[in-house]
Design a protein around this motif. Sequence first.
Motif, PDB file in Angstrom:
ATOM      1  N   ILE A 197      57.060 110.808 129.994  1.00 48.60           N
ATOM      2  CA  ILE A 197      56.654 109.548 129.346  1.00 48.60           C
ATOM      3  C   ILE A 197      55.541 108.890 130.166  1.00 48.60           C
ATOM      4  O   ILE A 197      54.530 108.433 129.619  1.00 48.60           O
ATOM      5  N   ILE A 198      55.724 108.876 131.486  1.00 51.13           N
ATOM      6  CA  ILE A 198      54.694 108.296 132.371  1.00 51.13           C
ATOM      7  C   ILE A 198      53.371 109.052 132.209  1.00 51.13           C
ATOM      8  O   ILE A 198      52.304 108.455 132.093  1.00 51.13           O
ATOM      9  N   ASP A 199      53.450 110.375 132.170  1.00 57.64           N
ATOM     10  CA  ASP A 199      52.244 111.211 132.065  1.00 57.64           C
ATOM     11  C   ASP A 199      51.543 111.068 130.713  1.00 57.64           C
ATOM     12  O   ASP A 199      50.334 111.282 130.611  1.00 57.64           O
ATOM     13  N   ASN A 200      52.313 110.731 129.667  1.00 55.54           N
ATOM     14  CA  ASN A 200      51.747 110.663 128.307  1.00 55.54           C
ATOM     15  C   ASN A 200      51.598 109.243 127.780  1.00 55.54           C
ATOM     16  O   ASN A 200      51.326 109.046 126.598  1.00 55.54           O
ATOM     17  N   LYS A 201      51.761 108.255 128.666  1.00 53.14           N
ATOM     18  CA  LYS A 201      51.804 106.850 128.213  1.00 53.14           C
ATOM     19  C   LYS A 201      50.586 106.430 127.407  1.00 53.14           C
ATOM     20  O   LYS A 201      50.692 105.657 126.457  1.00 53.14           O
ATOM     21  N   ASP A 202      49.388 106.952 127.774  1.00 53.19           N
ATOM     22  CA  ASP A 202      48.194 106.524 127.055  1.00 53.19           C
ATOM     23  C   ASP A 202      48.157 107.038 125.612  1.00 53.19           C
ATOM     24  O   ASP A 202      47.400 106.535 124.787  1.00 53.19           O
ATOM     25  N   ARG A 203      49.014 108.013 125.288  1.00 55.46           N
ATOM     26  CA  ARG A 203      49.091 108.534 123.918  1.00 55.46           C
ATOM     27  C   ARG A 203      49.662 107.493 122.953  1.00 55.46           C
ATOM     28  O   ARG A 203      49.503 107.616 121.741  1.00 55.46           O
ATOM     29  N   ILE A 204      50.307 106.453 123.506  1.00 58.71           N
ATOM     30  CA  ILE A 204      50.900 105.419 122.645  1.00 58.71           C
ATOM     31  C   ILE A 204      49.819 104.741 121.808  1.00 58.71           C
ATOM     32  O   ILE A 204      50.108 104.145 120.761  1.00 58.71           O
ATOM     33  N   LYS A 205      48.558 104.860 122.229  1.00 59.14           N
ATOM     34  CA  LYS A 205      47.455 104.194 121.522  1.00 59.14           C
ATOM     35  C   LYS A 205      47.237 104.726 120.104  1.00 59.14           C
ATOM     36  O   LYS A 205      46.627 104.059 119.287  1.00 59.14           O
ATOM     37  N   ILE A 206      47.745 105.929 119.810  1.00 58.07           N
ATOM     38  CA  ILE A 206      47.550 106.457 118.448  1.00 58.07           C
ATOM     39  C   ILE A 206      48.651 106.000 117.485  1.00 58.07           C
ATOM     40  O   ILE A 206      48.592 106.269 116.290  1.00 58.07           O
ATOM     41  N   ILE A 207      49.650 105.296 118.019  1.00 54.90           N
ATOM     42  CA  ILE A 207      50.770 104.830 117.184  1.00 54.90           C
ATOM     43  C   ILE A 207      50.419 103.479 116.570  1.00 54.90           C
ATOM     44  O   ILE A 207      49.866 102.606 117.239  1.00 54.90           O
ATOM     45  N   THR A 208      50.765 103.293 115.314  1.00 54.38           N
ATOM     46  CA  THR A 208      50.477 102.014 114.647  1.00 54.38           C
ATOM     47  C   THR A 208      51.274 100.889 115.288  1.00 54.38           C
ATOM     48  O   THR A 208      52.388 101.096 115.788  1.00 54.38           O
ATOM     49  N   LYS A 209      50.680  99.710 115.250  1.00 52.15           N
ATOM     50  CA  LYS A 209      51.340  98.534 115.840  1.00 52.15           C
ATOM     51  C   LYS A 209      52.684  98.267 115.152  1.00 52.15           C
ATOM     52  O   LYS A 209      53.652  97.868 115.794  1.00 52.15           O
ATOM     53  N   GLU A 210      52.747  98.489 113.850  1.00 48.56           N
ATOM     54  CA  GLU A 210      53.984  98.220 113.099  1.00 48.56           C
ATOM     55  C   GLU A 210      55.139  99.062 113.614  1.00 48.56           C
ATOM     56  O   GLU A 210      56.274  98.576 113.744  1.00 48.56           O
ATOM     57  N   ARG A 211      54.877 100.347 113.911  1.00 51.03           N
ATOM     58  CA  ARG A 211      55.947 101.227 114.406  1.00 51.03           C
ATOM     59  C   ARG A 211      56.385 100.828 115.805  1.00 51.03           C
ATOM     60  O   ARG A 211      57.570 100.892 116.146  1.00 51.03           O
ATOM     61  N   ILE A 212      55.419 100.428 116.626  1.00 49.88           N
ATOM     62  CA  ILE A 212      55.746  99.978 117.987  1.00 49.88           C
ATOM     63  C   ILE A 212      56.606  98.720 117.938  1.00 49.88           C
ATOM     64  O   ILE A 212      57.621  98.610 118.641  1.00 49.88           O
ATOM     65  N   VAL A 213      56.209  97.772 117.087  1.00 54.83           N
ATOM     66  CA  VAL A 213      56.953  96.509 116.970  1.00 54.83           C
ATOM     67  C   VAL A 213      58.368  96.756 116.464  1.00 54.83           C
ATOM     68  O   VAL A 213      59.329  96.110 116.921  1.00 54.83           O
ATOM     69  N   ASP A 214      58.525  97.710 115.550  1.00 57.55           N
ATOM     70  CA  ASP A 214      59.847  98.050 115.039  1.00 57.55           C
ATOM     71  C   ASP A 214      60.770  98.481 116.182  1.00 57.55           C
ATOM     72  O   ASP A 214      61.934  98.080 116.248  1.00 57.55           O
ATOM     73  N   GLU A 215      60.238  99.277 117.117  1.00 59.43           N
ATOM     74  CA  GLU A 215      61.040  99.704 118.273  1.00 59.43           C
ATOM     75  C   GLU A 215      61.288  98.539 119.228  1.00 59.43           C
ATOM     76  O   GLU A 215      62.377  98.405 119.788  1.00 59.43           O
ATOM     77  N   LEU A 216      60.275  97.693 119.409  1.00 57.74           N
ATOM     78  CA  LEU A 216      60.463  96.506 120.267  1.00 57.74           C
ATOM     79  C   LEU A 216      61.567  95.611 119.730  1.00 57.74           C
ATOM     80  O   LEU A 216      62.389  95.091 120.490  1.00 57.74           O
ATOM     81  N   HIS A 217      61.595  95.442 118.407  1.00 61.21           N
ATOM     82  CA  HIS A 217      62.650  94.619 117.792  1.00 61.21           C
ATOM     83  C   HIS A 217      64.031  95.198 118.092  1.00 61.21           C
ATOM     84  O   HIS A 217      64.974  94.457 118.414  1.00 61.21           O
ATOM     85  N   LYS A 218      64.160  96.513 117.990  1.00 61.61           N
ATOM     86  CA  LYS A 218      65.463  97.150 118.243  1.00 61.61           C
ATOM     87  C   LYS A 218      65.872  97.009 119.706  1.00 61.61           C
ATOM     88  O   LYS A 218      67.057  96.847 120.015  1.00 61.61           O
ATOM     89  N   ILE A 219      64.892  97.066 120.603  1.00 58.63           N
ATOM     90  CA  ILE A 219      65.189  96.842 122.031  1.00 58.63           C
ATOM     91  C   ILE A 219      65.625  95.400 122.248  1.00 58.63           C
ATOM     92  O   ILE A 219      66.620  95.132 122.928  1.00 58.63           O
ATOM     93  N   LEU A 220      64.885  94.462 121.654  1.00 63.47           N
ATOM     94  CA  LEU A 220      65.216  93.042 121.809  1.00 63.47           C
ATOM     95  C   LEU A 220      66.578  92.696 121.233  1.00 63.47           C
ATOM     96  O   LEU A 220      67.267  91.806 121.729  1.00 63.47           O
ATOM     97  N   LEU A 221      66.980  93.396 120.176  1.00 58.86           N
ATOM     98  CA  LEU A 221      68.264  93.103 119.527  1.00 58.86           C
ATOM     99  C   LEU A 221      69.438  93.831 120.167  1.00 58.86           C
ATOM    100  O   LEU A 221      70.571  93.703 119.705  1.00 58.86           O
ATOM    101  N   SER A 222      69.179  94.588 121.215  1.00 56.86           N
ATOM    102  CA  SER A 222      70.267  95.312 121.881  1.00 56.86           C
ATOM    103  C   SER A 222      71.085  94.355 122.754  1.00 56.86           C
ATOM    104  O   SER A 222      70.706  93.199 122.963  1.00 56.86           O
ATOM    105  N   LYS A 223      72.190  94.865 123.252  1.00 51.69           N
ATOM    106  CA  LYS A 223      73.107  94.022 124.032  1.00 51.69           C
ATOM    107  C   LYS A 223      72.460  93.535 125.322  1.00 51.69           C
ATOM    108  O   LYS A 223      72.656  92.399 125.755  1.00 51.69           O
ATOM    109  N   LYS A 224      71.670  94.409 125.968  1.00 56.19           N
ATOM    110  CA  LYS A 224      71.006  94.046 127.224  1.00 56.19           C
ATOM    111  C   LYS A 224      69.547  94.488 127.164  1.00 56.19           C
ATOM    112  O   LYS A 224      69.189  95.555 127.665  1.00 56.19           O
ATOM    113  N   PRO A 225      68.668  93.666 126.578  1.00 54.47           N
ATOM    114  CA  PRO A 225      67.275  94.068 126.365  1.00 54.47           C
ATOM    115  C   PRO A 225      66.511  94.400 127.642  1.00 54.47           C
ATOM    116  O   PRO A 225      65.558  95.184 127.605  1.00 54.47           O
ATOM    117  N   SER A 226      66.911  93.824 128.768  1.00 55.53           N
ATOM    118  CA  SER A 226      66.162  94.051 130.008  1.00 55.53           C
ATOM    119  C   SER A 226      66.101  95.521 130.394  1.00 55.53           C
ATOM    120  O   SER A 226      65.125  95.964 131.015  1.00 55.53           O
TER     121      SER A 226
END
Length: 474
Positions: A197-226
């Motif tokens: 993941i560390i080696d491929n982190k810059d590949r995240i730039k090809i992902i749409t913002k909507e898909r990234i936000v969808d994952e962020l929402h699921k992380i934020l809604l988890s029991k321990k988001p930190s």
Amino acid sequence: MSEVKNYKEALQHPIFNTIIQASENLQLDSYVIGGFVRDHILQRGTAKDIDIVTVGSGIALAKEVSKLLPHRPKVQIFKTYGTAMLKADDIEIEFVGARKESYSEDSRNPIVENGTLTDDQNRRDFTINALALHLSTKNKGDILDPFNGLEDLQSKIIRTPLNPDITYSDDPLRMMRAIRFATQLNFKIESTSLKAIIDNKDRIKIITKERIVDELHKILLSKKPSIGFKLLEQTGLLAYILPEITALKGIDEVEGQKHKDNFYHSLEVVDNIANNTDNLWLRWAALLHDIGKAPTKRFSKKVGWTFHGHEFVGSKMVFKLFKRLKMPLNDKMKFVQKMVLMSSRPIVIASEVTDSAVRRLVFDAGDYIEQLMTLCEADITTKNPKRFKKYHNNFKIVRQKMIEVEERDHIRNFQPPVTGEEIMTTFNIRPSREIGIIKEAIKEAILEGEIPNEHEAAYEYMIRKGEELGLKNN
């Protein structure tokens, strides 16, 4: 040869017998795969969506299942992806033909070919999501586990079936999914996978913002988001996605004076608020409440580190952040802005709780006062037990004072006790700036406690204020 495990109890819902019957009618080999199997083994509750893979046409299987169901549910077909979906009772079922995939460097959308079950399991993101159960009369519930997913479930490990470098480079969204599953399940990402993941982190730039936000929402809604945000920062993904948050990281020291690490503080606040509310946007407010501190950080020899106006700056930054991530620029965004803007207000008045300060707080927060208080209580992250108790006791006093003030002055849904029409009639004037001045003066007098929030008192005050402005009472 290892013993075959059977999970027939996972397939008790009648829909599975229908799918088995439909598969045998069409002479297809079918399996339930992915999250349904994983969550059953982890005892995470009853799934509301089921993924079915068949060696053949998923669309044909979906249509056959619909025929066999008494209510003949509508089959939604997605020809581009070769998938179909239908709803049975309260369960959503997706059907897909087994396939193999290949990717180009600039897209996460694969080139798809028909394949075997093995091909289909190979393309899965994680070993724990590659688990499949037989859907056949003879082998119902037998598990197919080619990548030791059961062992990874037991060991609480997130691992890719194949080379993680290829897995994450092919579809970089899987990096976000790895972190999301690690957060939701409280699992660890296997070390080789984490490095990939560390080696491929810059590949995240090809992902749409909507898909990234969808994952962020699921992380934020988890029991321990930190858990998720620490992993996002550790892997370098957070700098691409939320640089406003990574800018808070670190502690500066000048002349022996330090400030707290606002990155880790913000994560503590998010975890605290996650214990008290499932409100996604309030959790966003907790994450972003201090983002204005990075650009406003200053050192003064007299007072040390300061962050003057960070709430105002932060609320402006919320708009830019939402816009960049293509998040809704609507009432949800305005709510987060308001929470960030007002995040320090209850803390400031807690040390000296006056009626007028509480009235203004309730007036400015309006219907969001409870959410604001929840945010401010979550903002108490001191490790000093005496201070922790003192701050919470102060907020109890603020809450009690809010109740008293609201019962007496009805500020929360404030409506001017004297209308503009009444002012015009009383002084025989047309619409003018004087009307605004008088209405503002009445509001200020009520908030300051000079007059009660009642028509008679406000009317008398209006007369006095009008005379000061040279207006004549008819």
